[in-house]
Structure formats: C-alpha cells, structure tokens
Write an enzyme that holds these catalytic residues in place. Structure first.
Site, PDB file in Angstrom:
ATOM      1  N   ASP A  28       0.311 -17.652-116.548  1.00 29.06           N
ATOM      2  CA  ASP A  28       0.555 -17.349-117.963  1.00 29.06           C
ATOM      3  C   ASP A  28      -0.291 -18.231-118.886  1.00 29.06           C
ATOM      4  O   ASP A  28      -0.606 -19.377-118.550  1.00 29.06           O
ATOM      5  CB  ASP A  28       2.048 -17.573-118.259  1.00 29.06           C
ATOM      6  CG  ASP A  28       2.478 -16.923-119.555  1.00 29.06           C
ATOM      7  OD1 ASP A  28       1.714 -16.116-120.104  1.00 29.06           O
ATOM      8  OD2 ASP A  28       3.583 -17.237-120.017  1.00 29.06           O
ATOM      9  N   THR A  74       4.889  -4.549-114.530  1.00 23.30           N
ATOM     10  CA  THR A  74       5.213  -3.171-114.936  1.00 23.30           C
ATOM     11  C   THR A  74       5.330  -3.093-116.458  1.00 23.30           C
ATOM     12  O   THR A  74       5.216  -2.014-117.040  1.00 23.30           O
ATOM     13  CB  THR A  74       6.543  -2.706-114.285  1.00 23.30           C
ATOM     14  OG1 THR A  74       7.500  -3.780-114.396  1.00 23.30           O
ATOM     15  CG2 THR A  74       6.383  -2.365-112.831  1.00 23.30           C
ATOM     16  N   ASN A  76       3.283  -4.871-118.508  1.00 26.60           N
ATOM     17  CA  ASN A  76       1.971  -5.138-119.130  1.00 26.60           C
ATOM     18  C   ASN A  76       1.265  -3.877-119.645  1.00 26.60           C
ATOM     19  O   ASN A  76       0.304  -3.971-120.404  1.00 26.60           O
ATOM     20  CB  ASN A  76       1.042  -5.911-118.174  1.00 26.60           C
ATOM     21  CG  ASN A  76       1.421  -7.371-118.004  1.00 26.60           C
ATOM     22  OD1 ASN A  76       1.171  -7.982-116.975  1.00 26.60           O
ATOM     23  ND2 ASN A  76       2.049  -7.945-119.014  1.00 26.60           N
ATOM     24  N   ILE A 203      11.743 -16.298-116.018  1.00 27.91           N
ATOM     25  CA  ILE A 203      11.304 -15.683-114.760  1.00 27.91           C
ATOM     26  C   ILE A 203      10.515 -14.388-115.007  1.00 27.91           C
ATOM     27  O   ILE A 203       9.723 -13.977-114.160  1.00 27.91           O
ATOM     28  CB  ILE A 203      12.517 -15.476-113.816  1.00 27.91           C
ATOM     29  CG1 ILE A 203      12.104 -15.045-112.411  1.00 27.91           C
ATOM     30  CG2 ILE A 203      13.519 -14.497-114.367  1.00 27.91           C
ATOM     31  CD1 ILE A 203      11.647 -16.165-111.546  1.00 27.91           C
TER      32      ILE A 203
HETATM   33  C1  FPP Z   1      -0.516 -13.734-118.728  1.00 31.28           C
HETATM   34  O1  FPP Z   1      -1.166 -14.362-119.812  1.00 31.28           O
HETATM   35  C2  FPP Z   1      -1.506 -13.169-117.853  1.00 31.28           C
HETATM   36  C3  FPP Z   1      -1.618 -11.859-117.533  1.00 31.28           C
HETATM   37  C4  FPP Z   1      -0.695 -10.839-118.052  1.00 31.28           C
HETATM   38  C5  FPP Z   1      -2.710 -11.363-116.684  1.00 31.28           C
HETATM   39  C6  FPP Z   1      -3.072 -12.279-115.554  1.00 31.28           C
HETATM   40  C7  FPP Z   1      -4.358 -11.799-115.014  1.00 31.28           C
HETATM   41  C8  FPP Z   1      -5.350 -12.579-114.558  1.00 31.28           C
HETATM   42  C9  FPP Z   1      -5.279 -14.057-114.432  1.00 31.28           C
HETATM   43  C10 FPP Z   1      -6.596 -11.924-114.114  1.00 31.28           C
HETATM   44  C11 FPP Z   1      -6.289 -11.211-112.855  1.00 31.28           C
HETATM   45  C12 FPP Z   1      -7.380 -11.274-111.952  1.00 31.28           C
HETATM   46  C13 FPP Z   1      -7.300 -11.729-110.703  1.00 31.28           C
HETATM   47  C14 FPP Z   1      -8.544 -11.693-109.950  1.00 31.28           C
HETATM   48  C15 FPP Z   1      -6.072 -12.212-110.050  1.00 31.28           C
HETATM   49  P1  FPP Z   1      -0.943 -13.788-121.278  1.00 31.28           P
HETATM   50  O2  FPP Z   1      -2.025 -12.833-121.558  1.00 31.28           O
HETATM   51  O3  FPP Z   1       0.440 -13.249-121.415  1.00 31.28           O
HETATM   52  O4  FPP Z   1      -1.130 -15.099-122.128  1.00 31.28           O
HETATM   53  P2  FPP Z   1      -0.413 -15.437-123.505  1.00 31.28           P
HETATM   54  O5  FPP Z   1       1.060 -15.577-123.198  1.00 31.28           O
HETATM   55  O6  FPP Z   1      -1.032 -16.741-123.883  1.00 31.28           O
HETATM   56  O7  FPP Z   1      -0.714 -14.325-124.448  1.00 31.28           O
END
Ligand code: FPP
Length: 248
Positions: A28, A74, A76, A203
């Site tokens: 995150d 699910t 996202n 969680i």
């Molecule tokens: C949460 O941060 C992260 C995600 C929803 C996506 C995670 C995806 C990756 C790290 C890339 C996936 C690629 C591989 C190769 C595993 P957020 O966007 O919710 O952050 P924020 O809370 O600061 O907005």
C-alpha cells in the site's frame, strides 16, 4: 609493529534466527508516494512493482517458503480506467518476465483470485507459469489478482455446496481443514506474518480466513520506499511476539 589481529565482530544477520515460512504483504501507498513527488499515481505503481521484485528476491534468499502479495483487489475496479490499465500492464510485464526467468531463478508463481475477467494475454501467461511451476521446487510467490477475501470464502462455500449436491461430500463432515482445501491457498501454510506499509492499520479484505492467527506488522513507510531492511525489522518484531493461538 604490532598487528591488530582482533577480528571485527560480524553484524548479526536476519538468517541467524528463525525465519517465518510465509509472509503476506499489502503493498500500500503507491499513490501517495507518487503524489508527494508531483507524479501521476501510475508512477507510484511502477515504482511499487520494482520494489516487489526486490522484496521477492530478498525473501527467497533469506529462506522464506511463501510470499503472498496483494496486487489487485476485487474492489480496485472502482479506480479510474487509466489506473487499472496501468496496474494490469505492470502485471502483464511481470508475468512475461516470470515466464522467461522463473525457472532460472527458482521462483514458483501462483495466482490467487478470479482470473476470468482478466484479458487473454494475462490469462495465457498465467497458464504458462502454471506449466513452468511443475518443474520448480521451493520458494513460491502468491500473487493476489482480482482477489477479495470474502469472495474467496464465498467461492469455497459454493464449491463445497456443489460437492454436496453431487454427493461427493456431506455437510456434517465439513471441518476447517477441509474448508481450507477449497480456498485459493489450498495446501499452503497460513501466513505467520502480515505486513502493511503506508500507515493504514486494516485488513482490507486480504486473506480473511488465512490470517486468523497471523501477527501483524505495520509501518508508515510507503510501499515504493520499502526495503529488505524493513523485512528484517518485521521479522525481528515477529520473533518477539508470543503466539498463543487462543491458549494461555
Ligand atoms: C495500493 O496502493 C496498491 C495497489 C492497489 C496496487 C499494487 C500494485 C503494484 C505494486 C504493481 C503490481 C505489479 C506487480 C508486478 C506485482 P494505493 O494505490 O492504494 O496507494 P495510496 O493508498 O497511497 O493511494
């Protein structure tokens, strides 16, 4: 001249103590990391996917057996289409690399989630990784993709009910162990440690069944700033916990 023969004491290594078998991470903070730099959120996901590679390699090297990461939930799908496209693009790129390198690197790859709505390209790559897995033993990455803990439990309940209707199972014989066998994580030990960076302490529908007795480690670091030293800190914190599993 008197030589100083006294050897410098080597710094203790994380591998000097017990290492958990299975660590799970909610990756995150990508969006905030990018915003703080005046970059688009997608730049945060790109940085986060690089950190994921570093951490997976590190976890393999210190002797972990399983690393489970939350890559796309699910929920996202509620994000802007451009952001969803960017995340799925990064996953596609990683899967392509995995098909090339996982055998050489000795990394098994399993996917947890409802893969049906994902594009043909990603699904075909996943099929290829499944074939390659047959030839690899040892360290395994579980990539949660279009994954939700409640959805996983719902699917398991439906599959069990279907087996009952088909006469393969009877409701009275259902045990927790049998139910675990209907989950994506079938046959995999539960994570001893769940790590969530970015300062959030919840969680978020991740491994709801499997984390019943997990220890949680939170850090304010944002995922793209996460380093192998933070894995060490989480393991050190885990070693100090007293795990009672409901006993005294
Ligand atoms: C949460 O941060 C992260 C995600 C929803 C996506 C995670 C995806 C990756 C790290 C890339 C996936 C690629 C591989 C190769 C595993 P957020 O966007 O919710 O952050 P924020 O809370 O600061 O907005």
């Amino acid at each position: 001249m008197k030589l100083n023969r006294q050897k410098k004491k080597a710094a203790p290594k994380i591998t000097d103590g017990p290492i958990p078998e299975h660590i799970a991470i909610i990756m995150d903070g990508n969006g905030r990391w990018a915003s703080r730099r005046g970059l688009p959120r997608t730049a945060g996901h790109a940085a986060g996917s690089e950190v994921f590679r570093t951490i997976a390699t590190y976890c393999k090297n210190i002797g972990l057996k399983y690393l489970t990461v939350y890559a796309f939930s699910t929920e996202n799908w509620k994000r802007p289409a451009s952001e969803i496209e960017a995340i799925l693009g990064l996953l596609d790129k990683y899967l392509r690399e995995a098909v090339e390198k996982m055998e050489r690197d000795g990394i098994r790859l399993a996917l947890f989630g409802d893969l049906a709505p994902l594009g043909d390209s990603i699904r075909s790559l996943i099929r290829q990784t499944e074939e390659i897995n047959e030839r690899i033993e040892g360290f395994q990455v579980n990539l949660c993709l279009n994954y939700g803990g409640r959805d996983e439990i719902r699917r398991a309940a439906a599959a069990f009910a279907r087996d009952c209707v088909d006469g393969v199972r009877r409701p009275e014989e259902l045990t927790e162990e049998m139910f675990s066998g209907y989950l994506y994580s079938k046959g995999i030990p539960e994570p001893e440690l769940v790590i969530r960076p970015s300062g959030e302490q919840r969680i978020s529908n991740f491994l709801l069944w499997q984390s019943a007795y997990s220890e949680f480690y939170y850090t304010d670091l944002l995922w793209p700033d996460f380093t192998p030293s933070e894995i060490d800190r989480a393991i050190e914190a885990f070693r100090k916990r007293e795990r009672r599993f409901g006993a005294v």
